[in-house]
Write an enzyme that holds these catalytic residues in place. Structure first.
Site: not given
Length: 494
Positions: A79-80, A240
């Site tokens: 992520q991110h 994820d």
């Protein structure tokens, strides 16, 4: 044989599983390691070229006959991360990752411009933290203004793989809710937060699709590159953690998934928005409808790996030494902030070993304290869940920590909740495959829950129950929090 493929683009590697959904088994799997660019200022970056090469390499390791039977593909990704592309889909800069803490100044700027933490939480369901995507975007604009002018596509890692597979530029609510540019309650981009970075940013963001929609179909180019059928559906995918929730069957209230990898995460499914950002519980959307309240720490197995390396130990020897120590490690404590930290918000944090005396200074105690510290950090998330009325029935443990019987027991004792372990060690990749199957069927929101019930199995031999160490760990946890409170001011401003 009918196959759904799941791809998981992690921090350390890219993995692919081919799931035979008729026989309910993984028919084949492959992976390719990824490098990491690390700098003293907290920079943690990768390159899209590495992702392209790893994707091709992993698929080439799989039998061609099985690849030809793939009917749908799903993608999970760390992520991110911020993937900036130009109008031709070419990378403009490195991918700044979830564990990059070099954007603390951008976080302060955005929070002040928004009107403070409360306003950011109202818009994004989260605080503005260095791990999220928004400050990374502002960082690029501040540091590379000429590159910024060429920016056309803003992608997260899993969205980038979807783009490679389909040529389509889309996002879904689960991963988008980790950008700090998205309102999870409304399931929409926040025009207010976007405007703090640039007046044109809102128009650059991808259209949003529902979790059960296709991101597209495999293009001719991708089919040739990977040796898979052209035209098969690619599901929306997700972060994820969102895919890990599907891959562990955490699809209804009462169950929590705890992932112990490079980072540590604790998350659970909710039918309504839940968040407590001030105590580290982020308000994310799930990637199957609903919401996924989540706590994330940047340092989990990082601590044990660093100390294992320091002592020159194998994994087995490290576990053996830790098992020889008593619960609570005779008062030895580790603050595991080797990467800085997101929860608590200490981007300049540093790791330390404390509580050493003439009688407890041993490798055994230090090894055990490192393992315990990762779980102490995540217990704060459990406390936040309970305060919001979430009653945990069971923790489903995944990641590297799930492989260790000792760590499973430590989790059960510190959390005081029964622990189970899914049969498949690749929860995120399997979750992506199950989501792909859901997409292939054109299923309803209830169907994803029944698919998880059909395809996600637990390993009863690896379960753990809270034991006699619960009381000792309650004392040790209080000590850990007291130590954290004393040392945190050292890392807040410098």
């Amino acid at each position: 044989m009918k196959i759904a493929a799941g791809i998981d683009l992690g921090t350390q590697s890219l993995k692919v599983v081919l799931y035979d959904y008729e026989e309910k088994r993984i028919a084949a799997q492959a992976s390719c390691p990824l490098e990491l660019i690390s700098k003293e200022d907290g920079t943690r970056e990768q390159k899209t070229e590495w992702y392209d090469a790893a994707l091709k390499n992993a698929f080439e390791k799989l039998p061609a006959e099985l690849r030809s039977r793939i009917e749908a593909v799903g993608v999970s990704g760390q992520q991110h991360g911020f993937v900036p592309l130009d109008k031709d889909g070419k990378s403009l800069y490195n991918v700044k990752l979830w564990n990059d803490t070099s954007t603390a100044e951008e976080c302060r700027t955005l929070t002040e411009q928004a009107g403070g933490d409360a306003e950011v939480i109202r818009e994004a369901g989260n605080l503005m933290l260095p791990g999220f995507t928004a400050p990374k975007i502002l960082w690029l604009k501040n540091h590379f203004p000429e590159v910024w002018k060429k920016l056309h596509y803003i992608l997260l890692p899993h969205d980038y793989v979807n783009y490679v597979l389909t040529g389509n530029y889309v996002m879904e609510a689960g991963d988008a809710s980790g950008t700090a540019l998205f309102n999870p309650a409304k399931r929409a981009w926040s025009q207010k937060l976007c405007s703090l970075i640039d007046e044109h940013l809102y128009d650059l963001l991808a259209p949003l699709i529902a979790s059960d929609e296709q991101a597209g179909t495999v293009s001719e180019k991708a089919a040739r590159l990977l040796g898979i059928p052209e035209g098969i559906p690619v599901s929306s995918g997700g972060g994820d953690n969102m895919m890990g929730a599907i891959g562990t069957g955490t699809v209804s209230d009462g169950f929590l998934t705890m992932s112990m990898g490079t980072s540590g995460t604790l998350y659970g499914y909710s039918d309504k928005p839940i968040a407590d950002p001030e105590h580290g519980l982020s308000g994310f959307c799930s990637s199957m409808g609903g919401w996924l309240p989540l706590l994330c720490t940047m340092n989990c197995t990082v601590a044990t790996e660093q100390i294992r390396s320091l002592f020159g130990l194998s994994v087995a020897d490290f576990d053996r030494l830790a098992a020889a120590a008593e619960p609570g490690a005779q008062g030895v404590r580790v603050l595991p902030f080797f990467n800085g930290e997101r929860t608590p918000n200490l981007p300049k944090g540093r790791a330390s070993i404390t509580g050493l005396t003439m009688t407890n200074s041993s490798r055994q105690n230090i090894c055990r304290a490192a393992m315990e510290s990762a779980v102490f950090a995540l217990k704060g998330g459990l406390d936040a869940f309970k305060k919001l009325g979430f009653e945990p029935k069971e923790i489903r443990l995944i990641g590297g920590g799930a492989k260790s019987p000792l760590w499973r027991q430590i989790v059960a004792d510190i959390m005081n909740v029964p622990v189970s372990v899914p049969v498949s060690e690749e929860a995120a990749a399997l979750g992506a495959a199950v989501q792909a199957l859901w997409c292939l069927e054109g299923g309803t929101p209830d169907r994803i829950k029944s698919l998880c019930a059909e395809h996600i199995r637990l390993n009863k031999e690896k379960s753990a129950q809270p034991g006699s160490a619960v009381c000792e760990y309650e004392r040790a946890y209080r000590d850990y929090n007291e130590l954290l409170g004393q040392l945190s001011p050292l890392y807040t401003h410098g």
